[in-house]
Write an enzyme that holds these catalytic residues in place. Structure first.
Site, PDB file in Angstrom:
ATOM      1  N   TYR A  43       0.834  -1.202   0.000  1.00 48.95           N
ATOM      2  CA  TYR A  43       0.000   0.000   0.000  1.00 48.95           C
ATOM      3  C   TYR A  43       0.873   1.258   0.000  1.00 48.95           C
ATOM      4  O   TYR A  43       0.673   2.168  -0.814  1.00 48.95           O
ATOM      5  CB  TYR A  43      -0.909  -0.030   1.232  1.00 48.95           C
ATOM      6  CG  TYR A  43      -1.947   1.064   1.280  1.00 48.95           C
ATOM      7  CD1 TYR A  43      -3.096   0.995   0.487  1.00 48.95           C
ATOM      8  CD2 TYR A  43      -1.809   2.171   2.116  1.00 48.95           C
ATOM      9  CE1 TYR A  43      -4.068   1.985   0.542  1.00 48.95           C
ATOM     10  CE2 TYR A  43      -2.766   3.166   2.175  1.00 48.95           C
ATOM     11  CZ  TYR A  43      -3.898   3.069   1.385  1.00 48.95           C
ATOM     12  OH  TYR A  43      -4.859   4.061   1.427  1.00 48.95           O
TER      13      TYR A  43
HETATM   14  N1  LIG Z   1     -10.198   5.353   4.305  1.00 47.36           N
HETATM   15  C1  LIG Z   1      -8.945   5.694   4.571  1.00 47.36           C
HETATM   16  O1  LIG Z   1      -8.523   5.687   5.733  1.00 47.36           O
HETATM   17  C2  LIG Z   1      -8.048   6.125   3.474  1.00 47.36           C
HETATM   18  C3  LIG Z   1      -6.864   6.810   3.833  1.00 47.36           C
HETATM   19  C4  LIG Z   1      -5.997   7.196   2.824  1.00 47.36           C
HETATM   20  C5  LIG Z   1      -6.287   6.917   1.509  1.00 47.36           C
HETATM   21  N2  LIG Z   1      -7.434   6.254   1.196  1.00 47.36           N
HETATM   22  C6  LIG Z   1      -7.664   5.969  -0.218  1.00 47.36           C
HETATM   23  O2  LIG Z   1      -8.907   6.509  -0.617  1.00 47.36           O
HETATM   24  C7  LIG Z   1      -9.476   5.699  -1.649  1.00 47.36           C
HETATM   25  C8  LIG Z   1     -10.893   5.317  -1.273  1.00 47.36           C
HETATM   26  O3  LIG Z   1     -10.848   4.547  -0.091  1.00 47.36           O
HETATM   27  P1  LIG Z   1     -12.120   4.311   0.827  1.00 47.36           P
HETATM   28  O4  LIG Z   1     -11.666   4.466   2.215  1.00 47.36           O
HETATM   29  O5  LIG Z   1     -13.267   5.086   0.332  1.00 47.36           O
HETATM   30  O6  LIG Z   1     -12.312   2.740   0.594  1.00 47.36           O
HETATM   31  P2  LIG Z   1     -13.614   1.880   0.290  1.00 47.36           P
HETATM   32  O7  LIG Z   1     -13.191   0.470   0.457  1.00 47.36           O
HETATM   33  O8  LIG Z   1     -14.761   2.389   1.100  1.00 47.36           O
HETATM   34  O9  LIG Z   1     -13.895   2.205  -1.246  1.00 47.36           O
HETATM   35  C9  LIG Z   1     -13.036   1.769  -2.248  1.00 47.36           C
HETATM   36  C10 LIG Z   1     -13.850   1.468  -3.481  1.00 47.36           C
HETATM   37  O10 LIG Z   1     -12.952   1.032  -4.502  1.00 47.36           O
HETATM   38  C11 LIG Z   1     -13.570  -0.031  -5.189  1.00 47.36           C
HETATM   39  N3  LIG Z   1     -12.573  -0.879  -5.833  1.00 47.36           N
HETATM   40  C12 LIG Z   1     -11.712  -1.746  -5.244  1.00 47.36           C
HETATM   41  N4  LIG Z   1     -11.001  -2.403  -6.177  1.00 47.36           N
HETATM   42  C13 LIG Z   1     -11.426  -1.940  -7.377  1.00 47.36           C
HETATM   43  C14 LIG Z   1     -11.085  -2.241  -8.722  1.00 47.36           C
HETATM   44  N5  LIG Z   1     -10.184  -3.185  -9.010  1.00 47.36           N
HETATM   45  N6  LIG Z   1     -11.712  -1.581  -9.711  1.00 47.36           N
HETATM   46  C15 LIG Z   1     -12.659  -0.643  -9.432  1.00 47.36           C
HETATM   47  N7  LIG Z   1     -13.042  -0.337  -8.194  1.00 47.36           N
HETATM   48  C16 LIG Z   1     -12.427  -0.977  -7.168  1.00 47.36           C
HETATM   49  C17 LIG Z   1     -14.334  -0.799  -4.118  1.00 47.36           C
HETATM   50  O11 LIG Z   1     -15.348  -1.629  -4.674  1.00 47.36           O
HETATM   51  C18 LIG Z   1     -14.865   0.325  -3.258  1.00 47.36           C
HETATM   52  O12 LIG Z   1     -16.152   0.751  -3.676  1.00 47.36           O
HETATM   53  C19 LIG Z   1      -8.535   4.509  -1.820  1.00 47.36           C
HETATM   54  O13 LIG Z   1      -7.654   4.747  -2.897  1.00 47.36           O
HETATM   55  C20 LIG Z   1      -7.776   4.489  -0.508  1.00 47.36           C
HETATM   56  O14 LIG Z   1      -6.515   3.883  -0.641  1.00 47.36           O
HETATM   57  C21 LIG Z   1      -8.316   5.863   2.146  1.00 47.36           C
END
Ligand SMILES: NC(=O)c1ccc[n+]([C@@H]2O[C@H](COP(=O)([O-])OP(=O)(O)OC[C@H]3O[C@@H](n4cnc5c(N)ncnc54)[C@H](O)[C@@H]3O)[C@@H](O)[C@H]2O)c1
Length: 255
Positions: free
Chosen positions: A162
């Protein structure tokens, strides 16, 4: 909305990936509320359709399409279909992503799991950017926002795939920004600290506690707080900031 409101998305088509859940869902809803036709993409089509339902029930415009962003051919076909249907994509908010292996030392991670995390978080982000840039160059306008993470700046222990994917993304936007800087296109990243979304369900309480302990504001962030920054970076208002990584980290980021 007034014409001088540069945060308005009136008459704009905006792609949001990862729109079924968490940050992507919040961004899709906010950008639709500010006037865009939102194209909600996600591996989870039913989830993206649920987001569309929430948007349309609130009076907004949105459609859903299934997409596995880790499949380059599927990304190219999906973007071509959208451009054919809508003519122009003004902005991309790319929020699809996975946490990948957690609580595992790097030497104990099997390569398949490592590569899968890179393929979704990093390669998928690159492929959708490559697919969209030619038409954005033609239109001399575009906004691209990728979800990186504080993990890409500081590194969370036990999450080497990650961390690698997110720091790769931070480097990617820096260089591409300079390639398109005179074309009316900006490309930026957003680096949240830990946000209250389903992605953290796979993170152990111990790691979550570690992550919150590093946040001066002392709590998890909310998806709506990240969506505000995404919406800004995806809007006309973000015209002189490019190649940048916006922190949404409750004060955790130190650079
Ligand atoms: N939540 C956190 O703490 C956090 C912190 C830093 C960065 N992020 C980043 O923010 C972004 C969103 O995260 P989130 O927390 O909303 O997560 P989440 O799991 O709620 O949402 C992620 C979405 O991505 C979709 N997804 C996964 N693999 C996929 C693929 N191969 N093709 C298309 N869609 C796909 C999933 O179905 C899901 O709907 C991510 O890139 C994550 O790394 C999140």
């Amino acid at each position: 909305m007034s014409e001088i409101d540069l945060t308005s998305f009136a008459s704009q088509n905006v792609i949001v990936t990862g729109a079924a859940s968490g940050i992507g869902k919040a961004a899709a809803e906010l950008i639709a509320a500010r006037g865009a036709q939102v194209i909600c993409l996600d591996l989870n089509l039913a989830g993206a359709q649920a987001t569309v339902k929430a948007i349309t029930s609130a009076g907004g415009r949105a459609i859903a399409k299934g997409l596995d962003i880790s499949n380059q051919d599927a990304v190219n076909a999906c973007v071509a279909e959208i451009l054919n249907e809508f003519g122009q994509v003004h902005a991309l908010a790319n929020s699809a992503g996975i946490a990948g292996p957690t609580s595992t030392n790097t030497e104990d991670i099997n390569w398949e799991d490592f590569a899968k995390t890179l393929q979704i978080n990093l390669f998928g982000s690159i492929w959708i950017t490559q697919a969209l840039l030619p038409s954005m160059r033609q239109n001399k306008y575009g906004r691209i926002v990728h979800l990186a993470s504080i993990a890409g700046k500081e590194g969370n222990p036990g999450m080497s795939p990650y961390n690698t994917s997110k720091s790769g993304l931070i480097g990617y936007v820096k260089g591409v920004a300079k390639e398109v800087a005179t074309q009316g296109i900006t490309i930026n990243a957003v680096a949240p600290a830990v946000i209250r979304t389903p992605i953290n369900e796979t993170v152990t309480p111990e790691i979550q506690k570690y992550m919150v302990s590093r946040i001066p504001i002392g709590r998890l962030g909310e998806p709506s707080e990240v969506a505000e920054i995404i919406a800004f970076a995806a809007s006309k208002a973000c015209s002189f900031t490019t190649g940048f990584t916006f922190d949404v980290s409750g004060g955790r980021a130190t650079y």
